[in-house]
Write a protein that holds these residues in place. Sequence first.
Motif, PDB file in Angstrom:
ATOM      1  N   VAL A   1      55.261 -10.529  23.988  1.00 50.44           N
ATOM      2  CA  VAL A   1      56.166  -9.404  24.216  1.00 50.44           C
ATOM      3  C   VAL A   1      56.192  -8.512  22.973  1.00 50.44           C
ATOM      4  O   VAL A   1      56.121  -7.286  23.069  1.00 50.44           O
ATOM      5  CB  VAL A   1      57.585  -9.907  24.554  1.00 50.44           C
ATOM      6  N   HIS A   2      56.280  -9.136  21.811  1.00 54.37           N
ATOM      7  CA  HIS A   2      56.254  -8.389  20.553  1.00 54.37           C
ATOM      8  C   HIS A   2      54.966  -7.584  20.435  1.00 54.37           C
ATOM      9  O   HIS A   2      54.987  -6.401  20.074  1.00 54.37           O
ATOM     10  CB  HIS A   2      56.380  -9.366  19.377  1.00 54.37           C
ATOM     11  N   ARG A   3      53.843  -8.209  20.760  1.00 50.38           N
ATOM     12  CA  ARG A   3      52.548  -7.545  20.686  1.00 50.38           C
ATOM     13  C   ARG A   3      52.481  -6.372  21.660  1.00 50.38           C
ATOM     14  O   ARG A   3      51.964  -5.300  21.313  1.00 50.38           O
ATOM     15  CB  ARG A   3      51.431  -8.546  20.999  1.00 50.38           C
ATOM     16  N   ALA A   4      52.995  -6.560  22.849  1.00 48.33           N
ATOM     17  CA  ALA A   4      52.960  -5.490  23.851  1.00 48.33           C
ATOM     18  C   ALA A   4      53.696  -4.246  23.359  1.00 48.33           C
ATOM     19  O   ALA A   4      53.241  -3.115  23.544  1.00 48.33           O
ATOM     20  CB  ALA A   4      53.564  -5.982  25.160  1.00 48.33           C
ATOM     21  N   VAL A   5      54.849  -4.463  22.709  1.00 49.40           N
ATOM     22  CA  VAL A   5      55.655  -3.338  22.236  1.00 49.40           C
ATOM     23  C   VAL A   5      55.074  -2.725  20.971  1.00 49.40           C
ATOM     24  O   VAL A   5      54.928  -1.504  20.858  1.00 49.40           O
ATOM     25  CB  VAL A   5      57.116  -3.789  22.004  1.00 49.40           C
ATOM     26  N   GLU A   6      54.739  -3.572  19.994  1.00 48.52           N
ATOM     27  CA  GLU A   6      54.336  -3.074  18.682  1.00 48.52           C
ATOM     28  C   GLU A   6      52.880  -2.603  18.632  1.00 48.52           C
ATOM     29  O   GLU A   6      52.563  -1.633  17.944  1.00 48.52           O
ATOM     30  CB  GLU A   6      54.572  -4.157  17.619  1.00 48.52           C
ATOM     31  N   ASN A   7      51.987  -3.300  19.328  1.00 46.14           N
ATOM     32  CA  ASN A   7      50.561  -2.954  19.250  1.00 46.14           C
ATOM     33  C   ASN A   7      50.087  -2.072  20.403  1.00 46.14           C
ATOM     34  O   ASN A   7      49.190  -1.242  20.217  1.00 46.14           O
ATOM     35  CB  ASN A   7      49.704  -4.214  19.209  1.00 46.14           C
ATOM     36  N   TYR A   8      50.687  -2.282  21.594  1.00 48.13           N
ATOM     37  CA  TYR A   8      50.250  -1.532  22.770  1.00 48.13           C
ATOM     38  C   TYR A   8      51.236  -0.450  23.180  1.00 48.13           C
ATOM     39  O   TYR A   8      51.024   0.232  24.173  1.00 48.13           O
ATOM     40  CB  TYR A   8      50.014  -2.495  23.939  1.00 48.13           C
ATOM     41  N   HIS A   9      52.323  -0.319  22.424  1.00 50.38           N
ATOM     42  CA  HIS A   9      53.299   0.752  22.650  1.00 50.38           C
ATOM     43  C   HIS A   9      53.923   0.696  24.049  1.00 50.38           C
ATOM     44  O   HIS A   9      54.148   1.729  24.687  1.00 50.38           O
ATOM     45  CB  HIS A   9      52.658   2.125  22.429  1.00 50.38           C
TER      46      HIS A   9
END
Length: 358
Positions: free
Chosen positions: A227-235
């Motif tokens: 979830v963190h990756r989706a928000v921070e890396n994939y916007h």
Amino acid sequence: MFPSHKTIKNVPLTRVELHVHLDGCVRPETLWDLANEKHFKLPGNGTLGDLKKALVIRDPIDLRHFLQPFQIITPCVVSDLKAMERIATEFCEDKARNGVLYAEARFSPHLWLSAGDCRGDLAGLGEVIQAVTRGFHKGEELFGIKVRTILCSINGMGTANDVLQLCQKFRGEGVVGMDLAGNCMSDLKPYVEVPLNPEELHAFEEARKSGIHRTLHAGESGGPEMVHRAVENYHAERIGHGYHVLESREIYSSILEKQIHLETCPYSSLLTGAVPLSTVKHPIVQFAEDNANFSVNTDDPTVTGVDLQDDYDLVQTWGFTESLLMRANINAAHSSFLPADEKSELLKKLKTFIGFDS
């Protein structure tokens, strides 16, 4: 093929659905028709009853098991533009019967263009999108609801740049955003060691720069790091499912603070094994208690064997009140990918229909 709008005009359209896969909403009767037209071998003795049994997952195992019925669904639709249009129109009727005022239906045009390969030429992919859009337009006229499209990229299949270009080309013609679905965001372990995909990162960065809306599957079977990756890396502006975000207080607090919308799917969460049946408090209940920005959705009605009314009935057994469900629908409308003027119109209509003014 379709009944008169008069047969359902009195159904109150007071719901907004943001996470539903068009290819997971095909009527068994339609699949049976298509399979027989194409002389495909059907499960069991080839009866409609046997097909229905084969399409519905009853025992939770894992996400891969949950997705097995698509091996039946997809071949019946591939490269059949007439079938895609029919499915999209029937989708509108089925959603209207479940009180849906507005829906964003997602699908991967690559998976409907070719049975053996997720890649395809942009012209052919465009024809798939146009067929679905024609079906939605017909359904809107017949059944009084509004439907827009989210295009899915399949992780690791090299489809992200195609999807970005298609979103740009068909923006304003029914396509409102892009999604990333597949193992990277949901089903591989160890979660934090799954490598970032440069092509997908680039596509979602370009989507952000060009104003294409983004939602990603994350935290369904995978951990909170996804979830963190989706928000921070994939916007990502929204998260598909997101149940396991609760395993990290820090990441969950960030999601709450940023008001990232969580597209939850009650029945699906149990049948994929994402949330064990033994769970005392379902994550959706925790989201509600924490005043998180979330909505209630179906995911894949063909596979779950239920539709939106059943999901609403299920969460009510968990203590959801009518006012809480209304709040979830207002959340969904606010978090929709519609242009500002259309979103404002949707919110006004929704609040008028449900008598909710705050």
